[in-house]
Design an enzyme around this catalytic site. Structure first.
Site, PDB file in Angstrom:
ATOM      1  N   THR A 153      -9.513  -5.245   2.401  1.00  0.00           N
ATOM      2  CA  THR A 153     -10.793  -5.639   1.777  1.00  0.00           C
ATOM      3  C   THR A 153     -11.647  -6.480   2.716  1.00  0.00           C
ATOM      4  OG1 THR A 153      -9.888  -5.530  -0.439  1.00  0.00           O
ATOM      5  CG2 THR A 153     -11.811  -6.922  -0.162  1.00  0.00           C
ATOM      6  N   ASP A 159      -2.862   0.270  -4.354  1.00  0.00           N
ATOM      7  CA  ASP A 159      -3.781  -0.687  -3.732  1.00  0.00           C
ATOM      8  C   ASP A 159      -5.121   0.030  -3.555  1.00  0.00           C
ATOM      9  OD1 ASP A 159      -5.179  -2.545  -2.301  1.00  0.00           O
ATOM     10  OD2 ASP A 159      -3.441  -3.172  -1.110  1.00  0.00           O
ATOM     11  N   ASP A 203       1.053  -2.944  -1.149  1.00  0.00           N
ATOM     12  CA  ASP A 203       0.712  -2.829   0.276  1.00  0.00           C
ATOM     13  C   ASP A 203       1.660  -1.874   0.993  1.00  0.00           C
ATOM     14  OD1 ASP A 203      -1.275  -4.980   0.243  1.00  0.00           O
ATOM     15  OD2 ASP A 203       0.429  -6.348   0.051  1.00  0.00           O
ATOM     16  N   GLU A 235      -3.185  -3.693  -7.758  1.00  0.00           N
ATOM     17  CA  GLU A 235      -3.423  -5.068  -7.311  1.00  0.00           C
ATOM     18  C   GLU A 235      -4.433  -5.795  -8.185  1.00  0.00           C
ATOM     19  OE1 GLU A 235      -5.089  -5.618  -3.360  1.00  0.00           O
ATOM     20  OE2 GLU A 235      -4.898  -7.786  -3.533  1.00  0.00           O
ATOM     21  N   ILE A 275      -8.116  -0.821  -2.414  1.00  0.00           N
ATOM     22  CA  ILE A 275      -8.610  -0.936  -1.027  1.00  0.00           C
ATOM     23  C   ILE A 275      -7.624  -1.850  -0.310  1.00  0.00           C
ATOM     24  CG2 ILE A 275     -10.425  -1.664   0.582  1.00  0.00           C
ATOM     25  CD1 ILE A 275     -12.489  -1.411  -1.591  1.00  0.00           C
ATOM     26  N   ASP A 276      -6.914  -1.333   0.675  1.00  0.00           N
ATOM     27  CA  ASP A 276      -6.082  -2.200   1.501  1.00  0.00           C
ATOM     28  C   ASP A 276      -6.860  -2.485   2.780  1.00  0.00           C
ATOM     29  OD1 ASP A 276      -3.567  -3.630   1.984  1.00  0.00           O
ATOM     30  OD2 ASP A 276      -3.429  -2.264   3.686  1.00  0.00           O
TER      31      ASP A 276
HETATM   32  P1  2AM Z   1      -5.764  -6.448   0.826  1.00  0.00           P
HETATM   33  O1  2AM Z   1      -6.862  -6.151   1.753  1.00  0.00           O
HETATM   34  O2  2AM Z   1      -5.459  -5.359  -0.153  1.00  0.00           O
HETATM   35  O3  2AM Z   1      -5.908  -7.770   0.125  1.00  0.00           O
HETATM   36  C1  2AM Z   1      -3.776  -8.053   6.016  1.00  0.00           C
HETATM   37  O4  2AM Z   1      -3.012  -8.966   6.733  1.00  0.00           O
HETATM   38  C2  2AM Z   1      -3.005  -7.548   4.828  1.00  0.00           C
HETATM   39  O5  2AM Z   1      -2.730  -8.626   3.932  1.00  0.00           O
HETATM   40  C3  2AM Z   1      -3.766  -6.526   4.027  1.00  0.00           C
HETATM   41  O6  2AM Z   1      -2.888  -5.489   3.723  1.00  0.00           O
HETATM   42  C4  2AM Z   1      -4.252  -7.297   2.811  1.00  0.00           C
HETATM   43  O7  2AM Z   1      -4.392  -6.512   1.652  1.00  0.00           O
HETATM   44  C5  2AM Z   1      -3.157  -8.291   2.621  1.00  0.00           C
HETATM   45  N1  2AM Z   1      -3.614  -9.502   1.936  1.00  0.00           N
HETATM   46  C6  2AM Z   1      -4.846 -10.040   1.965  1.00  0.00           C
HETATM   47  N2  2AM Z   1      -4.930 -11.150   1.223  1.00  0.00           N
HETATM   48  C7  2AM Z   1      -3.692 -11.351   0.726  1.00  0.00           C
HETATM   49  C8  2AM Z   1      -3.117 -12.356  -0.092  1.00  0.00           C
HETATM   50  N3  2AM Z   1      -3.818 -13.370  -0.575  1.00  0.00           N
HETATM   51  N4  2AM Z   1      -1.801 -12.255  -0.392  1.00  0.00           N
HETATM   52  C9  2AM Z   1      -1.083 -11.233   0.081  1.00  0.00           C
HETATM   53  N5  2AM Z   1      -1.578 -10.248   0.873  1.00  0.00           N
HETATM   54  C10 2AM Z   1      -2.860 -10.305   1.192  1.00  0.00           C
HETATM   55 CA    CA Z   2      -3.306  -4.829   0.169  1.00  0.00          CA
HETATM   56 CA    CA Z   3      -6.315  -4.456  -1.993  1.00  0.00          CA
HETATM   57 CA    CA Z   4      -6.536  -8.257  -1.986  1.00  0.00          CA
END
Ligand code: 2AM
Ligand code: CA
Ligand code: CA
Ligand code: CA
Length: 280
Positions: free
Chosen positions: A105, A100, A228, A73, A102-103
């Site tokens: 964040t 990913d 994801d 990512e 950190i899923d």
């Molecule tokens: P992330 O923490 O790796 O960014 C939460 O609803 C989910 O949406 C998480 O898996 C998160 O992943 C993801 N997510 C967060 N921001 C995003 C973005 N701007 N576009 C797509 N996915 C996102």
């Molecule tokens: Ca994610």
């Molecule tokens: Ca992430």
């Molecule tokens: Ca992210």
């Protein structure tokens, strides 16, 4: 079928080692991250810990499998177009690691203990290894194509609820508040009253692992990316569940709107989203 090892090195062992090393490091950084950058909106965050986790994983994979490709990512510009392009560019690779770092964040930043590391390996576009690691609960979810899925060595099976009414379902609140959030709010309004209850805990990959483990009966979300979903989808398939897009079409790496379940309630979930015009 590419097999699971070359030169005596197990793909799965390397994936587990990467997830464990990154997860241990992330755990030491909880509440102590020093940088917080906003990507495209205040709903879209990145810290030095996301970048450090990705670089640790990338380097470790490169030492074992220098000929493999890598899609993470934090190596891709934000936004759906850049993500789709990066996946298309990477898809000619024989072996592609999809990571990913950190899923969840936003949860990590706020100290809400629900996030994970997600690592998948695809061979010619098909995921053959999926690992999700929750460093807070120290839970390791591992799947190998055709060989089942395990949490800490114990075989996983999806739940057996037969109707939405008996089901605990999870979803996500998309960061894209212009398009995806209104779509999913319609879905939530339609699905929530049909279920036992709904959860929105903020990590798509960990929600998928929980479907595999039978802790949730289903999950859907709009506007996700390959990193994801790749590991979590294999976890669910190998635990006897079903993964499609929100319209019920088969899952593949390009799917952004996902529906995942124990299989039994799948059509009911997809139908509820369609009736609410909430499939994206
Ligand atoms: P992330 O923490 O790796 O960014 C939460 O609803 C989910 O949406 C998480 O898996 C998160 O992943 C993801 N997510 C967060 N921001 C995003 C973005 N701007 N576009 C797509 N996915 C996102
Ligand atoms: Ca994610
Ligand atoms: Ca992430
Ligand atoms: Ca992210």
């Amino acid at each position: 079928q590419g097999g699971y090892a070359v030169g005596g090195k197990s793909f799965t062992a390397v994936a587990i080692n990467c997830a464990a090393k990154a997860g241990e490091w992330i755990r030491t950084k909880l509440g102590k991250h020093s940088s917080l950058d906003i990507k495209q909106s205040p709903h879209d965050l990145v810290t030095e810990v996301d970048k450090g986790s990705e670089s640790l994983i990338r380097k470790l994979i490169a030492t074992h499998f220098p000929q493999h490709s890598f899609l993470g990512e934090e190596g891709v510009e934000p936004g759906p177009e850049a993500s789709a392009q990066a996946l298309a560019d990477a898809s000619s690779a024989e072996y592609l690691w999809i990571v990913d770092p950190i899923d969840g964040t936003t949860n990590f930043v706020h100290g809400f203990p629900f996030f994970c590391v997600s690592i998948a390996l695809a061979y010619r576009g098909e995921v053959i290894v999926g690992v999700v690691y929750d460093p807070i609960k120290d839970e390791l979810f591992v799947a190998e194509k055709g060989k089942g899925a395990y949490v800490h060595g114990k075989r996983m099976e999806v739940s057996r609820e037969e109707s939405l009414r008996e089901s605990l379902i999870a979803t996500g609140l998309p960061a894209d508040h212009l398009y995806a959030l209104p779509v999913n709010l319609k879905g939530i309004a339609a699905v929530a009253p049909q279920t036992r209850n709904l959860r929105i805990a903020g990590s798509a990959a960990l929600h998928m692992a929980y479907v595999a483990a039978g802790r949730l009966s289903g999950f859907w979300e709009i506007g996700l990316n390959s990193w994801d979903l790749a590991a979590g989808a294999l976890l669910i398939q190998e635990s006897g569940g079903r993964v499609t897009d929100t319209k019920g079409e088969p899952y593949h790496l390009g799917v952004r709107n996902v529906a995942a379940s124990n299989g039994i309630i799948h059509d009911g979930l997809v139908r509820a989203l369609a009736e609410a015009d909430a499939a994206g």
